[in-house]
Design a protein around this motif. Structure first.
Motif, mmCIF file in Angstrom:
data_model
loop_
_atom_site.group_PDB
_atom_site.id
_atom_site.type_symbol
_atom_site.label_atom_id
_atom_site.label_comp_id
_atom_site.label_asym_id
_atom_site.label_seq_id
_atom_site.Cartn_x
_atom_site.Cartn_y
_atom_site.Cartn_z
ATOM 1 N N ALA A 57 -36.292 41.377 33.422
ATOM 2 C CA ALA A 57 -35.708 40.941 34.189
ATOM 3 C C ALA A 57 -36.981 41.175 34.717
ATOM 4 C CB ALA A 57 -35.311 42.288 34.723
ATOM 5 N N CYS A 58 -37.765 42.543 34.375
ATOM 6 C CA CYS A 58 -39.848 42.657 34.845
ATOM 7 C C CYS A 58 -40.961 41.549 34.311
ATOM 8 C CB CYS A 58 -39.798 44.366 34.646
ATOM 9 S SG CYS A 58 -38.459 45.552 34.930
ATOM 10 N N ASP A 59 -40.526 41.112 33.277
ATOM 11 C CA ASP A 59 -41.399 39.403 32.993
ATOM 12 C C ASP A 59 -40.649 38.708 33.733
ATOM 13 O OD1 ASP A 59 -43.088 38.156 31.627
ATOM 14 O OD2 ASP A 59 -41.124 37.464 30.323
ATOM 15 N N ALA A 60 -39.754 38.724 34.571
ATOM 16 C CA ALA A 60 -39.244 37.094 34.987
ATOM 17 C C ALA A 60 -39.753 37.693 36.929
ATOM 18 C CB ALA A 60 -37.614 37.007 35.476
ATOM 19 N N VAL A 61 -39.943 38.935 37.002
ATOM 20 C CA VAL A 61 -40.180 39.274 38.743
ATOM 21 C C VAL A 61 -42.069 38.672 38.358
ATOM 22 C CG1 VAL A 61 -41.489 41.154 39.938
ATOM 23 C CG2 VAL A 61 -39.026 41.181 39.193
ATOM 24 N N CYS A 62 -42.567 39.014 37.834
ATOM 25 C CA CYS A 62 -44.309 38.579 36.988
ATOM 26 C C CYS A 62 -43.919 37.464 37.129
ATOM 27 C CB CYS A 62 -44.629 39.281 35.830
ATOM 28 S SG CYS A 62 -44.296 40.983 35.790
ATOM 29 N N ARG A 63 -43.528 35.965 36.423
ATOM 30 C CA ARG A 63 -43.576 35.002 36.878
ATOM 31 C C ARG A 63 -43.602 34.667 37.920
ATOM 32 N NH1 ARG A 63 -42.377 32.507 30.960
ATOM 33 N NH2 ARG A 63 -41.823 34.365 29.416
ATOM 34 N N LEU B 129 -18.885 42.146 37.596
ATOM 35 C CA LEU B 129 -20.480 42.230 36.822
ATOM 36 C C LEU B 129 -20.381 42.083 34.916
ATOM 37 C CD1 LEU B 129 -22.810 43.730 39.398
ATOM 38 C CD2 LEU B 129 -22.564 41.378 38.343
ATOM 39 N N PRO B 130 -20.968 41.303 34.201
ATOM 40 C CA PRO B 130 -20.261 41.892 32.741
ATOM 41 C C PRO B 130 -21.157 42.940 32.828
ATOM 42 C CG PRO B 130 -21.110 39.442 33.327
ATOM 43 C CD PRO B 130 -21.883 40.348 34.897
ATOM 44 N N GLU B 131 -20.302 43.277 31.433
ATOM 45 C CA GLU B 131 -20.415 45.022 30.992
ATOM 46 C C GLU B 131 -22.172 44.974 30.020
ATOM 47 O OE1 GLU B 131 -19.705 48.140 31.068
ATOM 48 O OE2 GLU B 131 -17.792 46.920 33.145
ATOM 49 N N THR B 132 -21.986 43.584 29.671
ATOM 50 C CA THR B 132 -23.396 43.763 28.989
ATOM 51 C C THR B 132 -24.653 43.632 29.887
ATOM 52 O OG1 THR B 132 -23.285 40.992 29.444
ATOM 53 C CG2 THR B 132 -22.497 42.697 27.346
ATOM 54 N N THR B 133 -24.653 43.807 31.234
ATOM 55 C CA THR B 133 -26.292 43.339 32.295
ATOM 56 C C THR B 133 -26.380 45.224 32.227
ATOM 57 O OG1 THR B 133 -24.752 41.855 33.608
ATOM 58 C CG2 THR B 133 -26.185 43.661 34.317
ATOM 59 N N GLU B 134 -27.812 44.251 31.715
ATOM 60 C CA GLU B 134 -29.103 45.766 31.402
ATOM 61 C C GLU B 134 -29.447 45.998 32.391
ATOM 62 O OE1 GLU B 134 -29.486 47.410 29.003
ATOM 63 O OE2 GLU B 134 -27.636 47.502 28.731
ATOM 64 N N ALA B 135 -29.497 44.620 33.653
ATOM 65 C CA ALA B 135 -30.724 44.431 34.819
ATOM 66 C C ALA B 135 -30.090 43.607 35.482
ATOM 67 C CB ALA B 135 -31.807 44.094 34.467
ATOM 68 N N LEU B 136 -29.758 43.369 37.342
ATOM 69 C CA LEU B 136 -29.188 42.235 37.557
ATOM 70 C C LEU B 136 -30.751 42.115 38.816
ATOM 71 C CD1 LEU B 136 -27.044 40.038 38.619
ATOM 72 C CD2 LEU B 136 -26.660 42.210 40.249
ATOM 73 N N LEU B 137 -30.883 41.301 38.969
ATOM 74 C CA LEU B 137 -32.396 39.845 39.933
ATOM 75 C C LEU B 137 -31.268 39.719 41.070
ATOM 76 C CD1 LEU B 137 -35.238 40.889 40.187
ATOM 77 C CD2 LEU B 137 -35.757 38.780 39.239
ATOM 78 N N LEU B 138 -31.532 40.467 42.364
ATOM 79 C CA LEU B 138 -31.556 39.241 43.330
ATOM 80 C C LEU B 138 -32.875 38.669 43.490
ATOM 81 C CD1 LEU B 138 -28.747 41.868 44.695
ATOM 82 C CD2 LEU B 138 -28.349 39.532 43.368
ATOM 83 N N ALA B 139 -33.129 37.407 43.881
ATOM 84 C CA ALA B 139 -34.087 36.686 44.780
ATOM 85 C C ALA B 139 -33.468 35.653 46.012
ATOM 86 C CB ALA B 139 -34.642 35.894 43.900
ATOM 87 N N ALA B 140 -34.303 35.408 47.188
ATOM 88 C CA ALA B 140 -33.747 35.381 48.330
ATOM 89 C C ALA B 140 -34.817 34.656 48.617
ATOM 90 C CB ALA B 140 -33.038 36.203 49.241
ATOM 91 N N PHE B 141 -35.055 33.634 49.744
ATOM 92 C CA PHE B 141 -35.652 32.504 49.898
ATOM 93 C C PHE B 141 -35.879 32.203 51.439
ATOM 94 C CE2 PHE B 141 -37.181 32.042 45.384
ATOM 95 C CZ PHE B 141 -38.280 32.230 45.949
ATOM 96 N N CYS C 156 -36.295 32.412 35.672
ATOM 97 C CA CYS C 156 -35.248 33.747 35.224
ATOM 98 C C CYS C 156 -35.514 32.970 33.655
ATOM 99 C CB CYS C 156 -35.125 33.852 35.761
ATOM 100 S SG CYS C 156 -34.888 34.657 37.486
ATOM 101 N N GLU C 157 -34.750 32.380 33.588
ATOM 102 C CA GLU C 157 -34.287 30.898 32.802
ATOM 103 C C GLU C 157 -35.228 31.970 31.524
ATOM 104 O OE1 GLU C 157 -32.678 28.002 33.455
ATOM 105 O OE2 GLU C 157 -30.563 28.615 33.569
ATOM 106 N N ALA C 158 -36.766 31.445 31.319
ATOM 107 C CA ALA C 158 -37.520 31.511 30.630
ATOM 108 C C ALA C 158 -37.988 32.627 29.993
ATOM 109 C CB ALA C 158 -38.769 31.013 31.475
ATOM 110 N N ALA C 159 -37.658 33.427 31.235
ATOM 111 C CA ALA C 159 -37.815 35.625 30.583
ATOM 112 C C ALA C 159 -36.779 35.167 30.281
ATOM 113 C CB ALA C 159 -38.332 35.844 31.925
ATOM 114 N N GLY C 160 -35.428 34.931 29.854
ATOM 115 C CA GLY C 160 -34.509 35.230 28.745
ATOM 116 C C GLY C 160 -32.975 35.707 29.962
ATOM 117 N N ALA C 161 -32.747 35.202 30.870
ATOM 118 C CA ALA C 161 -31.970 36.033 31.650
ATOM 119 C C ALA C 161 -30.894 34.628 31.117
ATOM 120 C CB ALA C 161 -32.440 34.891 33.089
ATOM 121 N N THR C 162 -29.795 35.376 30.910
ATOM 122 C CA THR C 162 -28.527 35.206 29.925
ATOM 123 C C THR C 162 -27.575 34.595 31.297
ATOM 124 O OG1 THR C 162 -27.205 37.266 30.878
ATOM 125 C CG2 THR C 162 -28.098 37.510 28.851
ATOM 126 N N GLN C 163 -27.102 34.484 33.062
ATOM 127 C CA GLN C 163 -26.778 33.868 33.641
ATOM 128 C C GLN C 163 -27.648 34.231 35.006
ATOM 129 O OE1 GLN C 163 -23.198 35.160 34.491
ATOM 130 N NE2 GLN C 163 -22.370 33.370 35.100
#
Length: 468
Positions: free
Chosen positions: A245-251, A281-293, A309-316
């Protein structure tokens, strides 16, 4: 027995103070009943001592504030300015025998100027009330602390508050153009400007923003406004690790995107929200990222961020189609603190800010600290600006657990400094972080800050014992 004035008679001294205050204030503005004044003793911070005020004053005019400060100076009585007391650092906590100066009755919006894009307000105006008022003119006041329905503009200025939209719009300091301030001796000083530009002399306005009431009493503020932006759309992305999730933030940030909101919730917080609100929310969620524009074409921006986010490994990745869906996605973030409070009954909320590139290191470090102290510590963060809120959950009736909570809080601040960050991004120093301010800015920095305090408040009457 002959007693000195300092030994004699606290009741007599309190009576003298009250009499002097009533000479320039209406009776209903001066509160002396100990059962009533006790309610003004502290803000919302844990582990911060508070004293018993001698009197609480609720002025309605600038002249009444000046009278309070002249009285305090004449009698050498400390004054603790307060707003709504929603702070989280003990910055509004009373000291024994002080005058609590509550500014909540000074709550008028004096001017909204769509041409100059400014609002002129008194310090007791509620943040949300100002936002709604300027919205009627097609304008926008961006700073939006999570307590925006309760907190006051004066309190926001005192702590240089932030909020969810800071990643795009910045913090309170960037919207305060000018101030009227009552100094410790009762003189009234104006700082800053009403114009879009101005560089005349030292920037005393910025000096007061974030000073936590230690240099003067803000009684009026000129605030910058922006045009009302389009309705924002929100995207939620689930990750199998906080690092992803933090990798997605950096991207997202490296890609030049300018979201109006970019928030992260760790697995502990997601679980707490699920337990409280059954959001599914799925029990497997280790981090949830919310973005808005809130751009003219937010759907396109969300699509681009979703791909990152998908490139950084988002599961959904779930983008909202409209405002109603966006609000639904934001509910998990809005419930975070309430959900974490339900875990053990009491929370201690940190606000360490680190460079965005070290956000993952901070979250992983907090996990280690939580395991070490056998505590539940959830992390929510304004990920776009690196401002994290590690929230320590503990049972305040358990002395050992309370001790471990305080130790873990300090270790989180130490970790933030090690990662090149700061001990507070928006809550202020107050009582809670005095020791840590000294560590962050060093002895020369403390000396300079004390020198500034001496210039504005030579008798050390304004909010003594705070900051340093």
């Amino acid at each position: 027995m002959i007693m000195s004035r300092t030994e004699a008679a606290p009741d007599q001294a309190r009576g003298d103070l009250t009499e002097r205050l009533l000479a320039g204030l209406p009776a209903e503005a001066v509160l002396t009943d100990p059962d009533v004044t006790a309610a003004y003793a502290n803000d919302m911070a844990s582990f911060c001592p508070a004293g018993a005020p001698a009197v609480v004053v609720l002025p309605r005019t600038v002249e009444e504030v000046q009278h309070v400060m002249r009285t305090a100076t004449a009698l050498h009585v400390p004054v603790v300015p307060q707003g709504a007391r929603t702070g989280l650092s003990g910055g509004a906590n009373a000291s024994d025998g002080c005058i609590v100066l509550s500014l909540t009755k000074m709550d008028r919006i004096l001017e909204i100027n769509p041409v100059d894009r400014i609002a002129v307000v008194e310090p007791g105006v509620i943040n949300a009330a100002l936002s709604r008022a300027v919205g009627e003119h097609g304008l926008y006041y961006p700073p939006d602390p999570s307590s925006w329905e309760m907190c006051t503009i004066g309190g926001n200025i005192g702590t240089a508050s932030g909020g969810l939209c800071c990643v795009k719009y910045g913090v309170t300091a960037e919207y305060v153009l000018g101030l009227e301030v009552v100094l410790a001796d009762g003189r009234l000083m104006s700082t800053g400007r009403r114009t879009a530009k101005g560089v005349a002399g030292y920037d005393l306005t910025r000096l007061f923003v974030g000073s936590e009431g230690s240099l003067g009493i803000v009684v009026r503020a000129v605030l910058a406004l922006r045009p009302q932006p389009p309705q924002q759309l929100v995207l939620a992305a689930e990750f199998g690790s906080a690092a992803a999730a933090c990798d997605a933030v950096c991207r997202i940030m490296a890609g030049g995107h300018v979201p109006s909101l970019l928030e992260i919730m760790d697995r502990t917080t997601v679980k707490a929200v699920n337990d409280l609100a059954h959001m599914g929310l799925p029990e497997t969620t280790e981090a949830l990222l919310l973005a808005a524009f809130d751009t003219p074409d937010p759907a396109s921006d969300l699509a681009a961020v979703g791909a990152l986010c998908e490139a950084a490994g988002a599961t959904q990745v779930v983008p909202a189609d409209d405002a109603a869906e966006s609000e639904l996605l934001l509910q998990a973030r809005r419930l975070s603190l309430t959900a974490l409070e339900a875990v053990r009954g009491v929370t201690m909320i940190d606000d360490v800010c680190v460079p965005r590139s070290r956000l993952g290191d901070l979250i992983e470090g907090v996990e280690r600290i939580a395991e070490k102290h056998q505590l539940t510590i959830g992390v929510v963060a304004h990920a776009g600006d690196g401002n994290t809120h590690p929230t320590v959950c503990f049972d305040a009736t358990d002395p050992d657990e309370s001790r471990r909570a305080r130790e873990s809080f300090d270790e989180i601040m130490a970790l933030g400094l090690e990662l090149g960050g700061t001990i507070t991004g928006e809550h202020g120093v107050g009582v809670l972080k005095k020791e840590w301010l000294a560590r962050e800015i060093g002895p020369v920095g403390i000396e300079m800050q004390r020198g500034i305090k001496q210039v504005f408040d030579p008798l050390d009457l304004l909010n003594p014992g705070k900051l340093f």
